[in-house]
Structure formats: structure tokens, C-alpha cells
Write a protein that holds these residues in place. Structure first.
Motif, PDB file in Angstrom:
ATOM      1  N   GLY A 520      86.277 -59.188 -80.812  1.00  0.00           N
ATOM      2  CA  GLY A 520      86.323 -57.749 -80.661  1.00  0.00           C
ATOM      3  C   GLY A 520      85.037 -57.205 -80.089  1.00  0.00           C
ATOM      4  N   SER A 521      85.134 -56.183 -79.213  1.00  0.00           N
ATOM      5  CA  SER A 521      83.989 -55.524 -78.601  1.00  0.00           C
ATOM      6  C   SER A 521      83.242 -56.531 -77.712  1.00  0.00           C
ATOM      7  N   TYR A 522      81.957 -56.809 -77.972  1.00  0.00           N
ATOM      8  CA  TYR A 522      81.296 -57.844 -77.186  1.00  0.00           C
ATOM      9  C   TYR A 522      81.958 -59.203 -77.407  1.00  0.00           C
ATOM     10  N   GLY A 523      82.497 -59.414 -78.612  1.00  0.00           N
ATOM     11  CA  GLY A 523      83.267 -60.628 -78.849  1.00  0.00           C
ATOM     12  C   GLY A 523      84.493 -60.684 -77.951  1.00  0.00           C
ATOM     13  N   GLY A 524      85.046 -59.510 -77.606  1.00  0.00           N
ATOM     14  CA  GLY A 524      86.138 -59.464 -76.639  1.00  0.00           C
ATOM     15  C   GLY A 524      85.678 -59.878 -75.257  1.00  0.00           C
ATOM     16  N   TYR A 525      84.451 -59.479 -74.896  1.00  0.00           N
ATOM     17  CA  TYR A 525      83.883 -59.952 -73.617  1.00  0.00           C
ATOM     18  C   TYR A 525      83.763 -61.470 -73.618  1.00  0.00           C
ATOM     19  N   LEU A 526      83.223 -62.040 -74.704  1.00  0.00           N
ATOM     20  CA  LEU A 526      83.092 -63.499 -74.764  1.00  0.00           C
ATOM     21  C   LEU A 526      84.453 -64.182 -74.744  1.00  0.00           C
ATOM     22  N   THR A 527      85.452 -63.544 -75.345  1.00  0.00           N
ATOM     23  CA  THR A 527      86.813 -64.089 -75.305  1.00  0.00           C
ATOM     24  C   THR A 527      87.327 -64.144 -73.872  1.00  0.00           C
ATOM     25  N   LEU A 528      87.178 -63.039 -73.144  1.00  0.00           N
ATOM     26  CA  LEU A 528      87.615 -63.004 -71.744  1.00  0.00           C
ATOM     27  C   LEU A 528      86.780 -63.952 -70.884  1.00  0.00           C
ATOM     28  N   ALA A 529      85.478 -64.050 -71.185  1.00  0.00           N
ATOM     29  CA  ALA A 529      84.624 -64.970 -70.427  1.00  0.00           C
ATOM     30  C   ALA A 529      85.034 -66.416 -70.656  1.00  0.00           C
ATOM     31  N   ALA A 531      88.094 -67.458 -71.324  1.00  0.00           N
ATOM     32  CA  ALA A 531      89.334 -67.654 -70.567  1.00  0.00           C
ATOM     33  C   ALA A 531      89.071 -67.752 -69.076  1.00  0.00           C
ATOM     34  N   THR A 532      88.040 -67.061 -68.611  1.00  0.00           N
ATOM     35  CA  THR A 532      87.744 -67.015 -67.177  1.00  0.00           C
ATOM     36  C   THR A 532      86.917 -68.205 -66.717  1.00  0.00           C
ATOM     37  N   PRO A 586      84.360 -61.007 -66.398  1.00  0.00           N
ATOM     38  CA  PRO A 586      85.667 -61.663 -66.289  1.00  0.00           C
ATOM     39  C   PRO A 586      86.592 -61.018 -65.265  1.00  0.00           C
ATOM     40  N   LEU A 587      86.512 -59.710 -65.101  1.00  0.00           N
ATOM     41  CA  LEU A 587      87.433 -59.020 -64.205  1.00  0.00           C
ATOM     42  C   LEU A 587      87.364 -59.562 -62.787  1.00  0.00           C
ATOM     43  N   GLY A 588      86.179 -59.961 -62.354  1.00  0.00           N
ATOM     44  CA  GLY A 588      86.030 -60.453 -60.982  1.00  0.00           C
ATOM     45  C   GLY A 588      86.597 -61.837 -60.770  1.00  0.00           C
ATOM     46  N   VAL A 590      89.573 -63.098 -62.597  1.00  0.00           N
ATOM     47  CA  VAL A 590      90.796 -63.250 -63.397  1.00  0.00           C
ATOM     48  C   VAL A 590      91.749 -64.266 -62.794  1.00  0.00           C
ATOM     49  N   GLY A 591      91.618 -64.547 -61.516  1.00  0.00           N
ATOM     50  CA  GLY A 591      92.488 -65.541 -60.900  1.00  0.00           C
ATOM     51  C   GLY A 591      92.332 -66.921 -61.504  1.00  0.00           C
ATOM     52  N   ARG A 592      91.228 -67.154 -62.210  1.00  0.00           N
ATOM     53  CA  ARG A 592      90.974 -68.461 -62.814  1.00  0.00           C
ATOM     54  C   ARG A 592      91.640 -68.622 -64.177  1.00  0.00           C
ATOM     55  N   ILE A 593      92.069 -67.513 -64.780  1.00  0.00           N
ATOM     56  CA  ILE A 593      92.603 -67.567 -66.141  1.00  0.00           C
ATOM     57  C   ILE A 593      93.908 -68.363 -66.195  1.00  0.00           C
ATOM     58  N   GLN A 594      93.955 -69.326 -67.093  1.00  0.00           N
ATOM     59  CA  GLN A 594      95.167 -70.119 -67.321  1.00  0.00           C
ATOM     60  C   GLN A 594      95.771 -69.852 -68.701  1.00  0.00           C
ATOM     61  N   ALA A 595      94.956 -69.409 -69.634  1.00  0.00           N
ATOM     62  CA  ALA A 595      95.420 -69.193 -71.004  1.00  0.00           C
ATOM     63  C   ALA A 595      96.303 -67.956 -71.083  1.00  0.00           C
ATOM     64  N   ALA A 596      97.186 -67.938 -72.063  1.00  0.00           N
ATOM     65  CA  ALA A 596      97.931 -66.720 -72.376  1.00  0.00           C
ATOM     66  C   ALA A 596      96.952 -65.684 -72.923  1.00  0.00           C
ATOM     67  N   LEU A 597      97.206 -64.402 -72.636  1.00  0.00           N
ATOM     68  CA  LEU A 597      96.266 -63.348 -72.997  1.00  0.00           C
ATOM     69  C   LEU A 597      96.959 -62.241 -73.777  1.00  0.00           C
ATOM     70  N   PHE A 598      96.323 -61.781 -74.855  1.00  0.00           N
ATOM     71  CA  PHE A 598      96.781 -60.655 -75.656  1.00  0.00           C
ATOM     72  C   PHE A 598      95.616 -59.681 -75.774  1.00  0.00           C
ATOM     73  N   VAL A 599      95.819 -58.432 -75.323  1.00  0.00           N
ATOM     74  CA  VAL A 599      94.773 -57.411 -75.353  1.00  0.00           C
ATOM     75  C   VAL A 599      95.190 -56.298 -76.296  1.00  0.00           C
ATOM     76  N   GLN A 600      94.267 -55.909 -77.199  1.00  0.00           N
ATOM     77  CA  GLN A 600      94.500 -54.811 -78.132  1.00  0.00           C
ATOM     78  C   GLN A 600      93.419 -53.750 -77.911  1.00  0.00           C
ATOM     79  N   GLN A 601      93.832 -52.464 -77.887  1.00  0.00           N
ATOM     80  CA  GLN A 601      92.886 -51.418 -77.509  1.00  0.00           C
ATOM     81  C   GLN A 601      93.200 -50.110 -78.219  1.00  0.00           C
ATOM     82  N   GLY A 602      92.152 -49.336 -78.533  1.00  0.00           N
ATOM     83  CA  GLY A 602      92.304 -47.980 -79.043  1.00  0.00           C
ATOM     84  C   GLY A 602      92.095 -46.992 -77.912  1.00  0.00           C
TER      85      GLY A 602
END
Length: 674
Positions: A520-529, A531-532, A586-588, A590-602
């Protein structure tokens, strides 16, 4: 470790059986709160919108129900006589103020609002008056309110639109201090108001940056204030409230943290916890007048770890402090006369708030949590050193002894870094087990061995191992370790992700071919990183209010916190810094992502705005990957309302069960995918 609340994912995810999550068609008149195609509100939960999230199987709902009924008791304050403890706990949908008047006594609910309350203080001399902070919809634009327990009514004391934080009440009960952005919406000033007429507040700091009140002198004539620029760069000043003059106490040259500060009993000095003079936060006594020594004498030199909280007894003879010893809390007492330091034996766990009873010097209360103990309140009788538990929070009727305790592990990374982590392993597992890596937020946060229904569910019910690493940049391991990811050095910190995955591969009981990541939060960045930048090494990623692009995050986060975040991540207006930020976002890639992704947001998140979630969801969707998206329109930086947390936690478990353990019982192949 920030501990006003438990680590982000613990706060996000706790509570009860969710409704089925198959999206219902949105009413024709309903306006979508999201730009994600196909998103629709969930039946019975109109504030939750979802895309790609399938219905929760009844069997899974039944398995998680008891865990989701766990709750906690957060210490807020102790009355002058030590006979009343003010806590925040949840009996309905969100945390509310409750009163406890004896050890393990009934929790009497004092507030009954739709929004959570997690910060409050008694009025000294009159515990029937309580000041508290509350926001709306998770937007973090907190307001200061006054509760009169005699009438049960609350009065708004602030403007209803600016952001406010921190509550300090003078020991004589005459003055209230808090911080707010009312002057320009960007800078946070300190306000002081008479408690007899709290609407008559005046600004006592009016300067650029983020300022907060810390402590009143015993006679109420002076106020300690902190200017915060970054975790490693803060200063402490004293304001004379008669003349409104401000004098800086910490040196103008150099920098360091200001973790906690309190006046001495005579008001002629301060006790300060700072890492300015060493790698860890130690306690020093600074005089208010004269020339302070270039290097003051540490009062806690024998303690190698960070001192986090300070509380001085009413007679001024005992300075209580909590120390974070690699995630575990220790309580120490400093004799103000002899400067002798002694440890007080308490239950083992991570410590939170610390409070002396206002007019008693023989009792000190603290909050504590462990893998088997939800956050609860304890009190130490200092003459006997006996610790008494004041609250016992429920865990859904489950036996806490069945919960798994973590193993503290360490493993090497690049640049000579050793990463500490907590590893939870399922009992009686046969063969290699899948692993979920949970990254904390911050970035200068810290994973500690606290109670988490989410972790226990994954380990006990799903049979997953859970690994909580404290990668470089984490708090609690010295300022050199905390600074290792600052600015453009963040690129090197990504090596700790690879080291974490290597550690999993090195353990014979862990299955490196079935790894999920969660943060979550910066941990969400590390999660996306993860996957990327490590696409072949993970199967599933759950990103909660995470950063997908560092430059767009810095441009769009709320103005009052933008410069604070630039101090941590680097200034995106500098072309050289921007180049690195874009490379590691990670946004730049995303074409490298192979894992399934679940995003939760407020939707009301002031820190990591909704756009950070939606831009990555849309990008991954375009490439045809399995992506789920859950949006709460009545939440901000994390889910605080019980029904929302229930759904978030259960669907995350369902996601990991599908991708790490095979098809979920009750679903056909490919359910929920694209």
C-alpha cells in the motif's frame, strides 16, 4: 515507525463477510466516478465500484468471516487520575471514541458518527470535555471538534475546509494547540486557542513549510514547535506565547530528525529524541537559554536503537520512553535526577502511544500489538513494575494461540546492504509453499511484528507464507539505512526487490515459482515495480493506493505535502532527477508486466490521487492482461470503513488463491479475467 495507526495494510483490511462482488449494471442516471471502462457499482455497496472483480465464493466468505471480525483498541489519552482511558475502537463500521474505566472493563462508546475518529485528548481537569480530529470521506482535511460528554454534542472549532493535524492541550487545561493550512492551503501553521473559548485561535507560527505543536511548558507560557522538512531534516523551536517570539533550539547548521520532544519539569530545558548526533535517535537535554553544547551528552547512549516516544511524569522525576528494537518495542525509564536508565519488562510486541496519567507519576500507559495480540492498551504500575492489560480486543472468537509468530530473517542485497524481514510460515506445511511479499509504505515506514488478520488469513487459512521486508529506506535501522533510497538513489533500492526474491529461492520450504506481491502507498509502488522490473518472477500483484509514476504523483499530490515528498523522492522539476524518476516508474514499462494485477484505490486520496491507479489499470488493460480494479468513493488513502475493508481484504485473498493456488473453488476457469 509511524504508529498512529498500524501498518497501512492492517488498517486497510479487517472485518466481516462481504456481499457478493459481481458488479451490477450502473443505473442509467449514475455518473461513473472513474474513467476505467466497464466499471460499475457493487450491489448493496453503492460506494464501491469494480471492474473485472468476480463474485466471492461462499466457501471463501465462510473461511474469512471470523478473522474479519477482529478489532483493536488504540490508546488516545489517560485522565488526570489514571482512572479513565480514552481509546479509539470499532463496534460498528468505523473507529469511534470509547471510554474504559477499569482494567478489562466495558468500553463505553462516546461518539456515533459515520466517519472514523483516531486522535483525541481529554481536557486536563475536566475529562468530560474531549477535543478530537475528524475528516470526511478519507480526504484527510481534518477538523478540530470539541465533545461535551454532558450533552453528548460536538462543536466544530475550525473552518470546516482547511486541513488540521496534531492536538496538544496544556497541562493546566487552559490552552489548546493544533496545526492547520488555513492561511494559504499549502503551509501548515501552528494555532493556539484558549480552551474556555477555543474558536478564538491565533497563529503562533506563520512561515513556509510544515509546522506542528509538540508540548506546552507546565505553566502554559511556552510551546515547543517542530518544523518538518523530511524524516532526516527537522528543527525544534520554542514559542513564548506572551510575546509570540520564536527561538530555534536545534542548531541552524546541519540536519537531523526531531522524533519527540517535551519540556523539562521547570520549563527551562527540553528533552529531545533526535538522530542529529548519531545514527540512531537518542535522547538529549537541551537548555532554553545560553549557548547549547556543539555535541550534547546523550542520555541513552547505551541503547543502540531509535527512541520513538517521550513522556514526562507530572512530578518531573521520570522520563518514560519507547524504543524500537528491530521492530519490537521496549519501555525505558530515565531518572531525571540521576540520569540512570532502566528497562521495564512488558509483554513482547510493537509499541504505539505512550501516556502518563496527567497528575500521577506512578502509572504510565502504552499501546502494544504482536502477532497474537491486536493493538491493545496496557498500564504499568511503576513502583511494582507490574503491567496490567486494560483492553482485550476480540479476534472473532478465534484462539490467538493458533496464530503464527514470525521469524526475523536477514539476507544480503547489493552495495553491502543486509535486508531485515519478518517471515510467517504456515504450520505443518507439506512441500514448498507459495509466498506473498508484503511491502510497507512510507517510504520511511517499517514492517513490525504486529497483529494482522490479513497475514494470519493468508498463512493459516490459505497456507501461504508471508514475507515482510524492510528494504533500504525503511525507518528503524539508523539514519544511514533510511537515507539509502533518497532521491535518485531510489533506483539502487530496487535491487532489494531482487534480493528478496533471491532469498525466497534460497529457502527450501518456499516456492519461488509461485510468488505474489502486495503493498500500500509506497508499498504499492514497490509492488508495481516488482511486476514491472522482475516480470518473470511473480504471478500476482495487489497494489493498494500505490504510485505508478513518480513524476505524475509529485505533480498531483496535495500542495501541502508536495515539497515534503520532493525531499524524499527528488524534485521532478530537475531534468536529471526527472530522467531517473521516469526510468524507475512502473507506468513507463507496463508492457513488461506478466503477473495478474489487482488495484485498489480511494477516490478521495489526497496523498496518492486516483489518477495514479487509473492510469496503470488502463495501460495494463490495453495490453490484455488479467487486471481487477476496486474503487471506493467514500475513502482516501486506505480503506477505513468496515464494509469497504471487508471487500478489499476478501477479494485480495481470492485473487491470491486464484493465481498462487489454482482455480478458486466455485468458479469456472478464467473467471474474473480478460
Amino acid at each position: 515507525m509511524t504508529f498512529a495507526s498500524l501498518p497501512l495494510l492492517v488498517t486497510l483490511l479487517t472485518a466481516q463477510t462481504p456481499a457478493p462482488t459481481k458488479p451490477a449494471p450502473a443505473p442509467a442516471a449514475a455518473k461513473s466516478p472513474s474513467a476505467v471502462a466497464g466499471i460499475a457499482p457493487l450491489p448493496g455497496l453503492p460506494n464501491l465500484w469494480a471492474s473485472g472483480v468476480p463474485a466471492v465464493p461462499p466457501a471463501l466468505s465462510q473461511r474469512v468471516q471470523q478473522y474479519l471480525e477482529s478489532r483493536s483498541a488504540q490508546l488516545l489519552d489517560v485522565s488526570d487520575d489514571g482512572q479513565q482511558v480514552l481509546i479509539a475502537t470499532r463496534f460498528a463500521d468505523v473507529n469511534q471514541l470509547h471510554l474504559v474505566e477499569m482494567p478489562l472493563g466495558a468500553r463505553t462508546q462516546l461518539t456515533f458518527t459515520k466517519e472514523p475518529i483516531n486522535r483525541a485528548r481529554f481536557l486536563p481537569g475536566n475529562p468530560r470535555v474531549i477535543f478530537y480530529l475528524q475528516d470526511k470521506g478519507g480526504g484527510e482535511f481534518f477538523q478540530v471538534l470539541k465533545l461535551d460528554r454532558g450533552t453528548g454534542r460536538s462543536e466544530l472549532l475550525t473552518d470546516g475546509k482547511s486541513r488540521h493535524q496534531d492536538l496538544v492541550v496544556s497541562k493546566d487545561g487552559r490552552w489548546l494547540a493544533y496545526a492547520g493550512t488555513g492561511r494559504n492551503g499549502k503551509d501548515t501553521d501552528v494555532y493556539v486557542a484558549p480552551t474556555a473559548d477555543p474558536r478564538q485561535a491565533k497563529r503562533v507560527t506563520e512561515a513556509e513549510g510544515s509546522w506542528s505543536p509538540e508540548d506546552f511548558s507546565r505553566d502554559g507560557s511556552k510551546l515547543l514547535v517542530r518544523q518538518y522538512r523530511a524524516a532526516d531534516d527537522a528543527d525544534l523551536s520554542v514559542v513564548d506565547l506572551k510575546t509570540n517570539t520564536r527561538t530555534q533550539l536545534t542548531p541552524k547548521e546541519g540536519k537531523g530528525s526531531v522524533g519527540a520532544a517535551v519540556f523539562t519539569h521547570d520549563g527551562q530545558g527540553v528533552y529531545l529524541a533526535t538522530d542529529r548526533y548519531s545514527d540512531f535517535a537518542e535522547v538529549y537535554r537541551l537548555p532554553l537559554t545560553g549557548t547549547p553544547p556543539a555535541t550534547p551528552v546523550s542520555l541513552t547512549k547505551s541503547v543502540r536503537w531509535n527512541v520513538e516516544r517521550l513522556e514526562l511524569s507530572s512530578d518531573g522525576r521520570k522520563l518514560a520512553m519507547t524504543v524500537n528494537e528491530e521492530g519490537y518495542g521496549r519501555l525505558y525509564l530515565l531518572d531525571a535526577r540521576t540520569q540512570a536508565l532502566s528497562a521495564v519488562e512488558t509483554p513482547k510486541g510493537a509499541m504505539g502511544e505512550l501516556r502518563f496519567a496527567g497528575k500521577r507519576s506512578d502509572r504510565v500507559a502504552f499501546s502494544l500489538t504482536s502477532a497474537r495480540v491486536p493493538l491493545d492498551v496496557f498500564m504499568v504500575d511503576l513502583p511494582t513494575k507490574k503491567t496490567t492489560r486494560w483492553t482485550r480486543s476480540e479476534v472473532g472468537g478465534l484462539d490467538p494461540e493458533t496464530f503464527v509468530e514470525p521469524e526475523l530473517v536477514r539476507y544480503p542485497s547489493t552495495d553491502g546492504v543486509t535486508v531485515p524481514a519478518f517471515l510467517y510460515r504456515p504450520k505443518n506445511a507439506k512441500g514448498k509453499v507459495p509466498v506473498v511479499v508484503v511491502f510497507h509504505g512510507g517510504p520511511e515506514g517499517q514492517s513490525v511484528p504486529s497483529f494482522s488478520s490479513q497475514t494470519q488469513l493468508m498463512v493459516t487459512e490459505l497456507g501461504l507464507a508471508v514475507l515482510l521486508p524492510n528494504v533500504r529506506g525503511s525507518e528503524g535501522y539508523g539514519k544511514a539505512y533510511r537515507a539509502m533510497d533518497d532521491g535518485v538513489k531510489r533506483e539502487k533500492s530496487l535491487a532489494d526487490i531482487g534480493a528478496t526474491l533471491d532469498f525466497i529461492a534460497s529457502r527450501p520450504e518456499l516456492d519461488a515459482s509461485r510468488v505474489g506481491v502486495y503493498g500500500g502507498s509506497y508499498g504499492g509502488y514497490l509492488t508495481l515495480a516488482t511486476a514491472t522490473f522482475f516480470p518473470e518472477r511473480i504471478k500476482a500483484a495487489v497494489d493498494v493506493v500505490g504510485i505508478s509514476s513518480l513524476p505524475s504523483f509529485l505533480r498531483n499530490t496535495q500542495a501541502y505535502r508536495r515539497d515534503l515528498r520532493r525531499a524524499e523522492y527528488g524534485d521532478e522539476r530537475d531534468p536529471a532527477v526527472l530522467q531517473v524518476q521516469e526510468r524507475i516508474s512502473p507506468l513507463g514499462s507496463v508492457g513488461r508486466i506478466q503477473a495478474a494485477l489487482f488495484v485498489q484505490q480511494g477516490a478521495n486520496d489526497p496523498r496518492v490521487p486516483q489518477s495514479e491507479a487509473e492510469q496503470v489499470v488502463q495501460a495494463v488493460t490495453r495490453k490484455g492482461s488479467d487486471v481487477w480494479y476496486l474503487l471506493a468513493t467514500d475513502e482516501g488513502h486506505g480503506f477505513q470503513k468496515k464494509s469497504n475493508r471487508d471487500l478489499a481484504q476478501t477479494t485480495a485473498l481470492m485473487f491470491f488463491e486464484k493465481h498462487l493456488l489454482g482455480p478458486v473453488s466455485g468458479q469456472g476457469p478464467g473467471a474474473g479475467g480478460k
